[in-house]
Design an enzyme around this catalytic site. Sequence first.
Site, PDB file in Angstrom:
ATOM      1  N   HIS A  95       0.846  -1.210   0.000  1.00  0.00           N
ATOM      2  CA  HIS A  95       0.000   0.000   0.000  1.00  0.00           C
ATOM      3  C   HIS A  95       0.874   1.251   0.000  1.00  0.00           C
ATOM      4  CE1 HIS A  95      -3.947  -2.032   0.531  1.00  0.00           C
ATOM      5  NE2 HIS A  95      -3.150  -2.996   0.962  1.00  0.00           N
ATOM      6  N   TYR A 117       3.929  -4.368  10.021  1.00  0.00           N
ATOM      7  CA  TYR A 117       3.794  -2.941   9.729  1.00  0.00           C
ATOM      8  C   TYR A 117       4.934  -2.180  10.405  1.00  0.00           C
ATOM      9  CZ  TYR A 117      -0.879  -3.992   7.890  1.00  0.00           C
ATOM     10  OH  TYR A 117      -1.925  -4.492   7.149  1.00  0.00           O
TER      11      TYR A 117
HETATM   12  C1  HEM Z   1      -6.707  -9.001   6.240  1.00  0.00           C
HETATM   13  C2  HEM Z   1      -5.439  -8.817   6.049  1.00  0.00           C
HETATM   14  C3  HEM Z   1      -4.813  -7.512   5.576  1.00  0.00           C
HETATM   15  C4  HEM Z   1      -5.375  -6.352   5.123  1.00  0.00           C
HETATM   16  C5  HEM Z   1      -6.842  -6.043   4.959  1.00  0.00           C
HETATM   17  C6  HEM Z   1      -4.302  -5.416   4.854  1.00  0.00           C
HETATM   18  C7  HEM Z   1      -4.449  -4.119   4.391  1.00  0.00           C
HETATM   19  C8  HEM Z   1      -3.460  -3.142   4.403  1.00  0.00           C
HETATM   20  C9  HEM Z   1      -3.644  -1.725   4.160  1.00  0.00           C
HETATM   21  C10 HEM Z   1      -4.967  -1.060   3.802  1.00  0.00           C
HETATM   22  C11 HEM Z   1      -2.444  -1.116   4.315  1.00  0.00           C
HETATM   23  C12 HEM Z   1      -2.151   0.374   4.182  1.00  0.00           C
HETATM   24  C13 HEM Z   1      -2.135   1.017   5.561  1.00  0.00           C
HETATM   25  C14 HEM Z   1      -1.905   2.505   5.483  1.00  0.00           C
HETATM   26  O1  HEM Z   1      -2.571   3.171   4.662  1.00  0.00           O
HETATM   27  O2  HEM Z   1      -1.057   3.029   6.250  1.00  0.00           O
HETATM   28  C15 HEM Z   1      -1.483  -2.140   4.611  1.00  0.00           C
HETATM   29  C16 HEM Z   1      -0.159  -1.916   4.817  1.00  0.00           C
HETATM   30  C17 HEM Z   1       0.744  -2.911   4.970  1.00  0.00           C
HETATM   31  N1  HEM Z   1       0.463  -4.269   5.028  1.00  0.00           N
HETATM   32 FE1  HEM Z   1      -1.321  -5.129   5.124  1.00  0.00          FE
HETATM   33  N2  HEM Z   1      -3.120  -6.032   5.141  1.00  0.00           N
HETATM   34  C18 HEM Z   1      -3.390  -7.312   5.589  1.00  0.00           C
HETATM   35  C19 HEM Z   1      -2.508  -8.243   6.007  1.00  0.00           C
HETATM   36  C20 HEM Z   1      -1.163  -8.058   5.985  1.00  0.00           C
HETATM   37  C21 HEM Z   1      -0.200  -9.035   6.402  1.00  0.00           C
HETATM   38  C22 HEM Z   1      -0.538 -10.402   6.964  1.00  0.00           C
HETATM   39  C23 HEM Z   1       1.025  -8.479   6.199  1.00  0.00           C
HETATM   40  C24 HEM Z   1       2.375  -9.058   6.439  1.00  0.00           C
HETATM   41  C25 HEM Z   1       2.618 -10.068   7.196  1.00  0.00           C
HETATM   42  C26 HEM Z   1       0.828  -7.150   5.687  1.00  0.00           C
HETATM   43  C27 HEM Z   1       1.817  -6.271   5.366  1.00  0.00           C
HETATM   44  C28 HEM Z   1       1.658  -4.918   5.203  1.00  0.00           C
HETATM   45  C29 HEM Z   1       2.745  -3.968   5.256  1.00  0.00           C
HETATM   46  C30 HEM Z   1       4.223  -4.289   5.453  1.00  0.00           C
HETATM   47  C31 HEM Z   1       2.161  -2.694   5.113  1.00  0.00           C
HETATM   48  C32 HEM Z   1       2.873  -1.352   5.129  1.00  0.00           C
HETATM   49  C33 HEM Z   1       2.856  -0.840   6.586  1.00  0.00           C
HETATM   50  C34 HEM Z   1       3.478   0.526   6.735  1.00  0.00           C
HETATM   51  O3  HEM Z   1       4.646   0.709   6.360  1.00  0.00           O
HETATM   52  O4  HEM Z   1       2.771   1.420   7.263  1.00  0.00           O
HETATM   53  N3  HEM Z   1      -0.514  -6.922   5.565  1.00  0.00           N
HETATM   54  N4  HEM Z   1      -2.133  -3.364   4.682  1.00  0.00           N
END
Ligand code: HEM
Length: 327
Positions: free
Chosen positions: A50, A318
């Site tokens: 994202h 995150y």
């Molecule tokens: C239902 C499961 C998930 C949903 C709905 C989801 C959704 C999202 C969304 C919307 C963002 C953007 C957040 C923002 O705008 O700051 C995000 C960021 C991210 N997601 Fe997920 N995610 C899910 C699961 C995961 C999992 C399991 C991982 C890794 C193990 C992951 C890794 C990441 C990472 C690394 C970011 C960037 C975080 C940052 O630097 O702020 N996500 N995710």
Amino acid sequence: MSRTTGTALVLVALASLALPGAAAANEPGADKIVDALNTIFGKQKARASHAKGQCVTGTFTPTAQAAGLSKSPNFAKAVPVLGRFSMGGGNPKIPDATKAAVRGLAFRLDPDGKSSDFVFVNAPVQFAKNPTQMLGFLEARFPAADGKPDPAKVKAFADANPETTNQGKWLASKPVPASYAGVNYWGIHAYTLTNAKGDRSVIKFKLIPTAGEAGLTDDEAKAKPADFLVDELKERLGKGPASFDLVAIMGEAGDQTNDPTAMWPEDKRKSVKLGTMAIAAVADNAKCDSGVFDPTQLADGIAGPKDDPLFEIRSPAYAVSLSRRAQ
Ligand code: HEM
């Protein structure tokens, strides 16, 4: 140091250790998954996933029914909202009309008080049920010699893990969203709400745009400029707030609570409107980029699943991503 940054530093330390809960036994660490995202999208000073998005502010106004389900102070009176709309994946330049990518909406209810963070996407299911499967999904897409994923590896993984195709099938069955404010978003995981009497309800969160859904035909999508979603959002907000109803889909016996690839039969479930979120203005992206929206940061009366290993790894993942993009 902001609260989120402070939390992030502690979590970075935890991320390289084994995950704490029983659900996480034998799962890969959060750093391994962020490494895999970085292998696919490249290391850059942006979120590992994202990467492209727009910070926004608004207000959440709860309904009277909300307090009947949860004693959360976020559901007791109107509270400020800090949010971020985003495109899925780690490419900060992804074209907004990309059909196969999810749109995200992360939001913090009451950023100035006892806050809760929610991180939703425009699909009711995730593409992996646990970190091992997520790592496999990503590894199958590692760039081959020509810089692109090997279609044979992608197919072999999908054939062996059919539930990982549920999210892609969902997105393929829907039009490309015409607006960040014209599509439904889901929290995907099963949450537990607890009211002042101690009654618990297992629910899934969903945001429904009050103006209705708005989609593009494939031809219309092809003609759109790369950043049309943000342009459209700014134009829309110039005329008034973009509103969503936050609803709780009430779980019933037998509904899966630990598998984010499994969808509840929503049309057969009762739903309760918890409130309306009115996004009023775009905000400086620095306001959202200085910390993370941490899905485990929840005020009293709202709890994430205890037996869902994918939920458990999100907070440390995150934090790893924040530590890398903040360097
Ligand atoms: C239902 C499961 C998930 C949903 C709905 C989801 C959704 C999202 C969304 C919307 C963002 C953007 C957040 C923002 O705008 O700051 C995000 C960021 C991210 N997601 Fe997920 N995610 C899910 C699961 C995961 C999992 C399991 C991982 C890794 C193990 C992951 C890794 C990441 C990472 C690394 C970011 C960037 C975080 C940052 O630097 O702020 N996500 N995710």
